[in-house]
Scaffold this active site. Structure first.
Site, mmCIF file in Angstrom:
data_model
loop_
_atom_site.group_PDB
_atom_site.id
_atom_site.type_symbol
_atom_site.label_atom_id
_atom_site.label_comp_id
_atom_site.label_asym_id
_atom_site.label_seq_id
_atom_site.Cartn_x
_atom_site.Cartn_y
_atom_site.Cartn_z
ATOM 1 N N LYS A 1 -11.272 -0.195 -1.072
ATOM 2 C CA LYS A 1 -11.380 1.250 -1.204
ATOM 3 C C LYS A 1 -10.772 1.636 -2.542
ATOM 4 C CE LYS A 1 -7.403 1.854 1.845
ATOM 5 N NZ LYS A 1 -7.337 1.028 3.060
ATOM 6 N N ASP B 1 -0.787 1.595 -4.053
ATOM 7 C CA ASP B 1 -1.591 0.627 -4.803
ATOM 8 C C ASP B 1 -2.917 1.206 -5.277
ATOM 9 O OD1 ASP B 1 -2.452 0.780 -2.163
ATOM 10 O OD2 ASP B 1 -3.299 -1.236 -2.195
ATOM 11 N N ASP C 1 -5.535 2.668 -3.770
ATOM 12 C CA ASP C 1 -6.832 2.589 -3.098
ATOM 13 C C ASP C 1 -7.116 3.758 -2.157
ATOM 14 O OD1 ASP C 1 -5.027 1.777 -1.206
ATOM 15 O OD2 ASP C 1 -6.045 -0.092 -0.679
ATOM 16 N N ARG C 2 -6.079 4.518 -1.794
ATOM 17 C CA ARG C 2 -6.316 5.681 -0.929
ATOM 18 C C ARG C 2 -6.466 6.947 -1.755
ATOM 19 N NH1 ARG C 2 -2.751 5.413 4.592
ATOM 20 N NH2 ARG C 2 -3.479 3.351 5.181
ATOM 21 N N SER D 1 0.800 -1.216 0.000
ATOM 22 C CA SER D 1 0.000 0.000 0.000
ATOM 23 C C SER D 1 0.838 1.274 0.000
ATOM 24 C CB SER D 1 -0.955 -0.054 1.187
ATOM 25 O OG SER D 1 -1.853 1.012 1.134
ATOM 26 N N HIS D 2 0.737 2.036 1.059
ATOM 27 C CA HIS D 2 1.376 3.354 1.136
ATOM 28 C C HIS D 2 2.768 3.278 1.751
ATOM 29 C CE1 HIS D 2 -0.872 2.127 4.595
ATOM 30 N NE2 HIS D 2 -0.039 2.820 5.338
ATOM 31 N N ASP E 1 -2.377 6.509 -3.397
ATOM 32 C CA ASP E 1 -1.222 5.883 -2.753
ATOM 33 C C ASP E 1 -0.568 4.804 -3.622
ATOM 34 O OD1 ASP E 1 -3.202 3.961 -2.558
ATOM 35 O OD2 ASP E 1 -2.422 3.178 -0.662
HETATM 36 C C1 G1P Z 1 -3.951 1.468 8.185
HETATM 37 C C2 G1P Z 1 -5.175 2.329 8.348
HETATM 38 C C3 G1P Z 1 -6.420 1.533 8.052
HETATM 39 C C4 G1P Z 1 -6.327 0.916 6.664
HETATM 40 C C5 G1P Z 1 -5.036 0.140 6.517
HETATM 41 C C6 G1P Z 1 -4.827 -0.355 5.097
HETATM 42 O O1 G1P Z 1 -4.010 0.389 9.081
HETATM 43 O O2 G1P Z 1 -5.220 2.885 9.639
HETATM 44 O O3 G1P Z 1 -7.539 2.345 8.163
HETATM 45 O O4 G1P Z 1 -7.402 0.081 6.412
HETATM 46 O O5 G1P Z 1 -3.917 0.962 6.872
HETATM 47 O O6 G1P Z 1 -4.752 0.695 4.177
HETATM 48 P P1 G1P Z 1 -3.228 0.377 10.481
HETATM 49 O O7 G1P Z 1 -1.778 0.630 10.169
HETATM 50 O O8 G1P Z 1 -3.785 1.501 11.284
HETATM 51 O O9 G1P Z 1 -3.511 -0.970 11.070
HETATM 52 ZN ZN ZN Z 2 -3.267 1.348 -0.333
#
Ligand code: G1P
Ligand code: ZN
Length: 543
Positions: free
Chosen positions: A376, A279, A281-282, A113-114, A277
């Protein structure tokens, strides 16, 4: 070409977190690490012989190598076909879209992801089910259990599969079909939004900037925003996906998307700015010198949904994760539709969407989406906003201020303390839980504690229970302080403090969120003993 069963020993740390298994690239490169986890997935999901799988990732470092390994393992485990995005690329929402559109058995998504990428960065893998959504906790628990007992994995002896041209090839008895990663997704977007209205808006001089952060959404954004909707070339910046995201941190927030933020807060700022982000989705939404909090964005999309063709008949319900502000609840109440509060992580929304209970979902962590897929969806949120702007023809800031005037403003902020020693972070959480009895009823300045608990969720569809989802301190006026440990980090522990205060008085809506929340922040630090226990005086990131 033979199928080999290769003996292995279990790793003890393959427990999927908030969103799949995330580790440093170097961990995934250890012999058998990826293979063990993939075999544990295949052993848990019991796919019928000849089933079809979707496979793709966000293009980060190690994506290509991992794709080749997984393809050979899929062939050895009896899959009949794998749909792979060209070059091994699929954004997370596009993977969800493809699983649903072609009704495949499931899919494997490679992404952290990010989180930063590159040889020293992070890598990740998760399994999505036939509904296109992240596997439920029941499945992820089963995968973890298998990973702790695994003795062998299956692998086809074969060369690498060409992935850079569309078309089919074979791997043993399995077909590998390389698909265009963008087309199916772009068609889905076109079916939901009024592309001609958005086209007219952009043709009329409404200026946008989309920061793809050198991540997966670059080609998606160029195709949809510039080619199909006619935004001028250059509207998409950092549009070339790179394995290390250009050295950046592909997280669309005010800290990491600083290039976009400088443009949107500079002179001659465009009318609308957005970023997504690693991938895809954000999303982050900005107006001219104006930031829309993700919690407000969810509420606003819900309040304006009927302006968008795909949602013109209204919403079945809304769901938000527990730490997300209650702004969406107020809209749900006005629309007379249900609002569900789930634990953090998109996997909890899937059952609600499948059961037709909700249409829109969102998290404070820059995630919004709907039942069009089961993830998302960053670009979807951008198009939803553009569709609303095309219909209403007001600036972003006035639309948000009008929303606050109508529903009140939920001031909101999140403080992240990253890279804490795990014991210190767990100590803070334990201390809070030990304080529940003394905190209940206590008065702090104008705030009186109404209840404290460790959030527990019972899924209304399958009855499964998820405990220990975050400490909630709820005050009598509805203000909240939430403490949670992150389930996505790969180094030490990340403690998140979520702060929320409701303000009905329009005259006070002008306040800066940090000012409006100052008292709650002090209370949070006091009751958690965070500074004493971790030695940290400042959060790493404030969103
Ligand atoms: C974080 C975000 C959460 C999201 C997840 C995946 O998770 O807080 O809302 O679904 O990334 O993108 P966390 O690191 O808080 O467990
Ligand atoms: Zn992501």
């Amino acid at each position: 070409m033979g199928i080999r069963s290769i003996s292995t020993q279990p790793f003890s740390d393959q427990k999927p977190g908030t969103s799949g298994l995330r580790k440093k690239v170097s961990v995934f490169q250890e012999p058998r690490y990826l293979e063990n986890f993939v075999q544990s997935i295949f052993d848990s999901i019991a796919a019928p012989q000849g089933a079809t799988l979707v496979l793709g990732g966000d293009g980060r470092y190690y994506n290509r190598e991992a794709i080749q390994i997984i393809l050979k393992m899929a062939a050895a485990n009896g899959f009949g076909k794998v749909l792979v995005g060209r070059g091994g690329i699929l954004s997370t929402p596009a993977a969800s879209c493809v699983i649903r559109k072609y009704q495949t058995f499931g899919g494997i998504i490679l992404s952290a992801s990010h989180n930063p990428g590159g040889p020293d960065g992070d890598f990740g893998i998760k399994y999505n089910s036939s509904n296109g959504g992240p596997a439920t906790e029941t499945v992820t628990e089963a995968i973890f259990a298998k990973s702790k007992a695994i003795q062998a994995y299956r692998m086809l002896d074969a060369g690498d599969v060409p992935l850079d041209a569309l078309g089919e090839s074979t791997l043993g008895d399995m077909t590998v079909q390389v698909i265009d990663p963008v087309t199916d997704y772009a068609e889905l977007m076109q079916s939901l939004f009024d592309f001609s209205a958005i086209h007219n808006l952009l043709a009329g001089g409404f200026r946008i900037k989309f920061d793809a952060m050198h991540a997966v959404n670059g080609p998606y954004a160029k195709e949809i925003l510039e080619h199909r909707l006619g935004a001028p070339a250059g509207s998409v910046i950092n549009g070339l996906p790179l394995p290390d995201f250009g050295g950046g941190h592909p997280d669309p927030n005010l800290t990491y998307a600083h290039e976009l933020v400088e443009i949107m807060y500079g002179t001659d700022a465009p009318d609308f700015g957005a970023a997504s982000d690693g991938d895809g989705d954000r999303n982050m939404i900005l107006g001219q010198r104006f930031f829309v909090t993700p919690s407000d964005s969810l509420a606003l999309l819900a309040a304006n949904a009927t302006l968008v063709p795909g949602y013109k008949n209204g919403l079945a319900g809304i769901a938000r994760s527990m730490p997300t502000s209650a702004a969406a609840d107020r809209v749900a109440q006005a629309l007379n539709i249900p609002c569900y509060e789930t634990p953090t992580g998109w996997k909890f929304f899937g059952n609600l969407m499948d059961a037709g209970k909700v249409t829109l979902c969102g998290e404070e962590s820059f995630g919004t989406g709907s039942n069009h897929v089961r993830e998302k969806d960053g670009l979807w949120a951008v198009l939803f906003w553009l569709n609303i702007l095309a219909a209403r023809r007001h600036p972003v800031e006035s639309i948000v201020r009008e929303h606050w005037t109508r529903f009140g403003r939920n001031f909101y902020s999140r403080y992240d303390y990253e890279g804490l020693p795990t014991e210190a972070a767990q100590g803070v959480m334990q201390h809070l839980k030990d304080s529940f009895a003394t905190l209940t009823g206590a008065q702090f300045g104008k705030y009186a504690v109404k209840l404290c608990d460790d959030f527990s969720y019972t899924d209304p569809v399958d009855g499964s229970v998820s405990n220990g989802q975050g400490v909630r301190i709820i005050f009598t006026d509805g203000s909240r302080i939430i403490f949670r440990l992150s389930g996505t980090g790969t180094e030490g522990a990340t403690l998140r403090i979520y702060l929320e205060a409701f303000e009905a008085d329009t005259a006070r809506h002008q306040l800066d969120a940090q000012v409006a929340l100052a008292e709650l922040i002090q209370i949070a630090l006091q009751i958690s003993e965070l500074k004493q226990r971790t030695g940290r005086n400042q959060p790493t990131v404030i969103t």
